[in-house]
Design an enzyme around this catalytic site. Structure first.
Site, PDB file in Angstrom:
ATOM      1  N   ARG A   1       0.853  -1.188   0.000  1.00 57.37           N
ATOM      2  CA  ARG A   1       0.000   0.000   0.000  1.00 57.37           C
ATOM      3  C   ARG A   1       0.886   1.234   0.000  1.00 57.37           C
ATOM      4  O   ARG A   1       1.910   1.263   0.711  1.00 57.37           O
ATOM      5  CB  ARG A   1      -0.887   0.002   1.247  1.00 57.37           C
TER       6      ARG A   1
ATOM      7  N   HIS B   1      -4.160 -16.789  13.905  1.00 57.04           N
ATOM      8  CA  HIS B   1      -2.729 -16.924  13.658  1.00 57.04           C
ATOM      9  C   HIS B   1      -2.327 -18.383  13.764  1.00 57.04           C
ATOM     10  O   HIS B   1      -3.152 -19.228  14.136  1.00 57.04           O
ATOM     11  CB  HIS B   1      -1.934 -16.051  14.639  1.00 57.04           C
TER      12      HIS B   1
ATOM     13  N   ASP C   1       2.013 -21.736   9.774  1.00 53.74           N
ATOM     14  CA  ASP C   1       2.340 -20.640   8.850  1.00 53.74           C
ATOM     15  C   ASP C   1       3.182 -21.121   7.671  1.00 53.74           C
ATOM     16  O   ASP C   1       2.903 -20.797   6.521  1.00 53.74           O
ATOM     17  CB  ASP C   1       3.129 -19.553   9.581  1.00 53.74           C
TER      18      ASP C   1
END
Ligand code: HEM
Length: 928
Positions: A36, A127, A157
């Site tokens: 961004r 998470h 992850d």
């Protein structure tokens, strides 16, 4: 590489998405991370990737993204379900639907989420630990009796997430290869972790004995003593994993032998057949726990190394890195895909710079590839559609300047945030404590084009590069820019300059010389190193502060017999070790002496250069050649060992080049034992600190040279000239000064036979002139005027051409004369035993070469003066400023007059040369 040519667009995320992108990038794909605009990033899985900061919520940003993805092979979507769809970037946009075509139907659209996309948790945040929990896998992991432990965030992850997603992308690519159609890869970390844990989960499902029982009692979760971790005496650990009976046997037999003799549990010692006797496990565990504690980890490592005991040390991350093929703390890509016909590639080492990817670092480059021009991008920046980062990454030094600290201190630094830092040649300087002390003032540093910017060009337009090498400024450097290299090289002592014409051609690679032998070349290397390391630094300081050369340097020079060598070839060298034995005394010739003179002249410090005992160079030869044995024995060693100083005192206020006009008198004392000397001498180099004075005097029968020692009746005062008082230039008064008759040098009234050594002056002058050529060549390349380098002006190039020609012709003439001297003086150096023979030879040489040398000296200094004037024009105001860029030019311009006067004014010399020639013309009685 396997994936080269593959274009991947990775939307910025955390951990699993970036890891999937990293796997692709490590295998050759071009991965662009979409950030961004204005965002920061602490993603460290960015090796080999680029970043474009594009805002999909602004129409022009979205349009750019659509174009970017339309030409990509893979898109990685790390967002929660529905996010990409809401942005208008969902899979259907690119892959199409049954009734509408897509923008890129070959795209692999990889989606990486935590909870399964369609299950009850799909919209929740989570998470690794949560995904692992929902996968069921966390419940079977080891820990305490009360609760399981989690293996940081590796399992969900990275294994169940990033790696699984990357595998899905590869599968989809294979599928696309077959069907020609793009695919959606749907990866979630809960399912990925479950799939990854197939072995224990299937074991449980099939009620395998190894999976039964409470946590901590099972085969692989710490229950079995032979599959466990043990703490050693030094607090470090050994891992033991000897599951199979043969391996357990290998382990336990070695272990029992390796514990201290007599070590048992109340007489109990394990044996190989006890492995699966669970009754014995508590004892076995205790035995191993206590046994491992009897010795350090490295001891146990040695016990089991090279065996099938399945026992190896638990390494720290540093130790593991040292053992890795890459020798790197940073794990390198794995597996390696090897083509048997080629040599396997050694994994490339990566540095801390690979841990940082600045959001928007490559926006400009990536959008330019899409065909957007600067104006369009500027407009998009204004709209907030894209971000173009000017920040750079800096690698900080540790407390010790020049030492880079390890990766955690890599900082992203946006220049505009940190205006007191600047970059010069990829080196980062913190000017906060220096700006008020800056000799160029604080305002220049606060200029918006300088403060917090790359100021390389501005800096080198205003400063000499050695400024940054000064210790007080070197300290300002706090680090370097990651991934960039300094290109401006500080000179290394002993180096040959790479600037054309900066060195005499015999030192330039590819050029040849008939004069210089291998020994001269070796000698030059050693002398240059010595000069650069010891003389040059002192010369710069003393030329400024005007003090005498240091005794420390005199002593260093003595240790190499430098002073003796400066007198040239001759019997005074006999028995001496020259330059640490690099040249034998009998081999030392005028080219060696030329090397010394020219290397010293490179210091560009004219006053100090004379202060470096040039008084000795002209003052000692008369003692050596005409002094009595007693006098020589007393004076010469002291001078050559740098314990006493000597100078030549001839010129007077009334008699400069006109030696015969001297008015200093020497008369004998009544008892005939002493000379009584009265008069004054002016411009006497080294006079202020000399202990001995070789004095030209008018005596009853003519002119006589007498060695006067400092004492009563001898007074020296410094003369302020335009060069440094470190030369020790003196005005000397002899007021009834006395010297023993034995100090007479040569015949009484025999004339002033001193060797002016004009040739030495030619050597220095030729080399100093060349130094100015180098300065001008560098300056005209780096200085911009009217938007172009100075050397783009024809008038400047014409000046350079003239300078180069003058420097080259002087040197070539000098080398020719030196060659003649070597050959004529060959007679002197080898056979001189008698001083008279020396005088004869010298006279013979002087007869042939005096004119040549006089012309060369006049040419060298007059051409030097032209070069000085040209150089000042080229450097402008800097050429008349004593510090900064033009300091050598200012110095040369100010001091060239010395060269032009010492040893005879130019006109006198030219006339001498012509008169000598005319004499020969008339002797030969030639006619036209
Ligand atoms: C590490 C950073 C810097 C250091 C250590 C430094 C040091 C110095 C020193 C020692 C001088 C005196 C002249 C000399 O000996 O060369 C000087 C002069 C000057 N400096 Fe800097 N400087 C730095 C950065 C800059 C920058 C970024 C600018 C920006 C344009 C600048 C502009 C000037 C100017 C205009 C002068 C006067 C030059 C002249 O009189 O010709 N300096 N600086």
């Amino acid at each position: 590489m396997a994936l080269s040519g593959l274009k991947v667009i990775e939307f910025a995320g955390l951990a699993p998405g970036p890891f999937a992108g990293l796997i692709l990038a490590d295998n050759g794909a071009s991965v662009v991370r979409i950030d961004r605009p204005g965002a920061s990033s602490n993603d460290i899985l960015c090796r080999g990737k680029k970043s474009a900061a594009i805002n999909p919520k602004i129409p022009s940003g979205k349009a750019a993204l659509l174009r970017l993805v339309s030409s990509a092979d893979v898109l990685i979507d790390p967002f929660r379900p529905g996010v990409m769809e809401r942005l208008g970037l969902g899979p259907e946009v690119f892959l199409g639907t049954h009734n509408s075509p897509g923008l890129n139907e070959k795209l692999i659209y990889a989606r990486m989420i935590g909870f399964p996309r369609t299950g009850p948790h799909k919209d929740m945040a989570g998470h690794d630990i949560n995904y692992l929990a929902l996968s069921g896998v966390l419940s079977i992991l080891p820990g305490t009796e009360e609760k399981p432990s989690f293996p940081i965030n590796i399992l969900a992850d990275f294994a169940g997430g990033g790696l699984t997603c990357a595998m899905g992308i590869l599968l989809a690519l294979v599928e696309r290869g077959k069907s020609g159609r793009g695919q959606v890869v749907d990866a979630d970390m809960v399912s990925g972790s479950r799939y990854l844990s197939s072995f224990p989960l299937l074991g449980l499902a099939s009620r395998s004995s190894s999976m039964m029982g409470a946590r901590g009692s099972r085969l692989l979760d710490g229950g079995a003593p032979f599959y466990n971790i043990y703490t050693c005496q030094d607090g470090r650990w050994m891992s033991v994993g000897c599951l199979e009976p043969a391996f357990f046997k290998a382990f336990i037999e070695r272990f029992v032998k390796a514990v201290p003799s007599g070590f048992t549990l109340d007489g109990w010692i394990p044996t190989a057949d006890m492995q699966f006797d669970t009754e014995e496990w508590p004892k076995l565990k205790e035995y191993l726990t206590k046994g491992f504690a009897t010795n350090g980890r490295d001891y146990w490592t040695q016990v089991f190394h090279g065996t099938d005991a399945c026992a190896v040390p638990v390494l720290t991350t540093e130790e593991a890195a040292a053992l890795d093929l890459s020798r790197s703390l940073f794990p390198v890509p794995h597996p390696r895909v090897i083509n048997q016909t080629r040599r396997p590639e050694i994994p490339k080492k990566v540095g801390p710079e690979s841990l940082v990817l600045r959001p928007g670092q490559h926006t400009r480059e990536i959008l330019a590839e899409l065909g957007l021009d600067d104006a369009q991008m500027a407009e998009m920046v204004r709209e907030g559609a894209i971000g173009i980062s000017n920040a750079r990454e800096i690698l900080h030094f540790s407390n010790k300047p020049g030492d880079l600290v390890s990766c955690p201190q890599v900082d992203q630094w946006d220049f505009s945030d940190c205006v007191q830092w600047i970059v010069i040649d990829a080196r980062v300087f913190d000017l906060s404590r220096f700006q008020n002390l800056h000799p160029g003032g604080v305002s220049v540093l606060n200029d918006e084009e300088i403060a917090g910017q790359d100021a390389t060009e501005a800096f080198f337009a205003l400063h000499r590069q050695e400024v940054l090498e000064r210790p007080q400024y070197k300290r300002l450097q706090i680090g370097v820019i990651a991934g960039e290299k300094s290109v401006i090289k500080a000179p290394v002592p002993g180096d040959i300059s790479k600037v054309p014409y900066a060195e005499p051609s015999w030192l330039v690679e590819g050029f040849h010389s008939p004069y210089f032998t291998e020994n001269h070349r070796k000698f030059q290397v050693a002398v240059r190193k010595f000069v650069d390391e010891h003389i040059y630094p002192e010369a710069q300081i003393k030329e400024e502060d005007g003090t005498k050369l240091s005794q420390e340097l005199v002593d260093k020079m003595t240790s190499l017999n430098f002073h003796a060598m400066r007198l040239g070839p001759g019997k005074h060298l006999k028995g001496l070790t020259l330059m640490d034995g690099l040249v034998k005394p009998e081999e030392f010739d005028y080219f060696h002496e030329l090397v010394i003179n020219q290397e010293v002249a490179r210091c560009g410090a004219r006053g100090y250069g004379d202060g470096l005992l040039s008084g000795m160079v002209i003052g000692l030869p008369p003692v050596l050649n005409f002094g009595s044995d007693e006098l020589k024995a007393r004076v010469v060693p002291q001078v050559l060992q740098g314990k006493k100083f000597i100078c030549l005192a001839i010129s007077e206020a009334h008699a400069g080049s006109d030696v015969m006009g001297l008015q200093t008198t020497a008369v004998k004392s009544e008892d005939g034992k002493e000379w009584i000397i009265n008069g004054t001498k002016k411009w006497i180099t080294n006079g202020t600190f000399a202990d001995y004075f070789t004095v030209g005097c008018k005596t009853e029968d003519g002119f006589t040279v007498i060695l006067v020692e400092r004492g009563e009746g001898v007074e020296t005062k410094p003369i302020k000239t335009s060069y440094s008082s470190s030369a020790g230039t003196a005005y000397i008064t002899f007021d009834n000064a006395r010297a023993p008759i034995g100090n007479t040098l040569g015949e009484e009234g025999g004339g002033i036979f001193v060797m002016l050594k004009r040739w030495v002056m030619c050597c220095s002058s030729a080399r100093a002139q060349r130094g100015i050529v180098e300065e001008c060549l560098k300056w005209t390349a780096q200085r911009k005027a009217f938007g172009k380098p100075l050397n783009s002006q024809a008038v400047i190039r014409a000046k350079l051409a003239a300078m180069i020609s003058r420097a080259e012709s002087t040197q070539n003439w000098l080398e020719n004369i030196t060659y003649q001297m070597c050959n004529m003086v060959g007679i002197i150096t080898q056979s001189v035993e008698l001083d008279q023979a020396f005088v004869q030879s010298y006279k013979q040489q002087a007869g042939k070469l005096a004119g040549q040398i006089a012309f060369l000296k006049a040419y060298s200094t007059s051409s030097g003066q032209q070069t000085a004037a040209d150089a000042v024009q080229i450097f402008g105001g800097r050429g008349i400023t004593r510090t900064g860029m033009g300091r050598f030019i200012e110095h040369y311009h100010r001091t060239i007059a010395f060269d032009a006067l010492l040893g005879g004014a130019e006109d006198v010399l030219r006339d001498l040369g012509v008169r000598q020639a005319l004499q020969e013309v008339s002797m030969e009685r030639t006619k036209l």
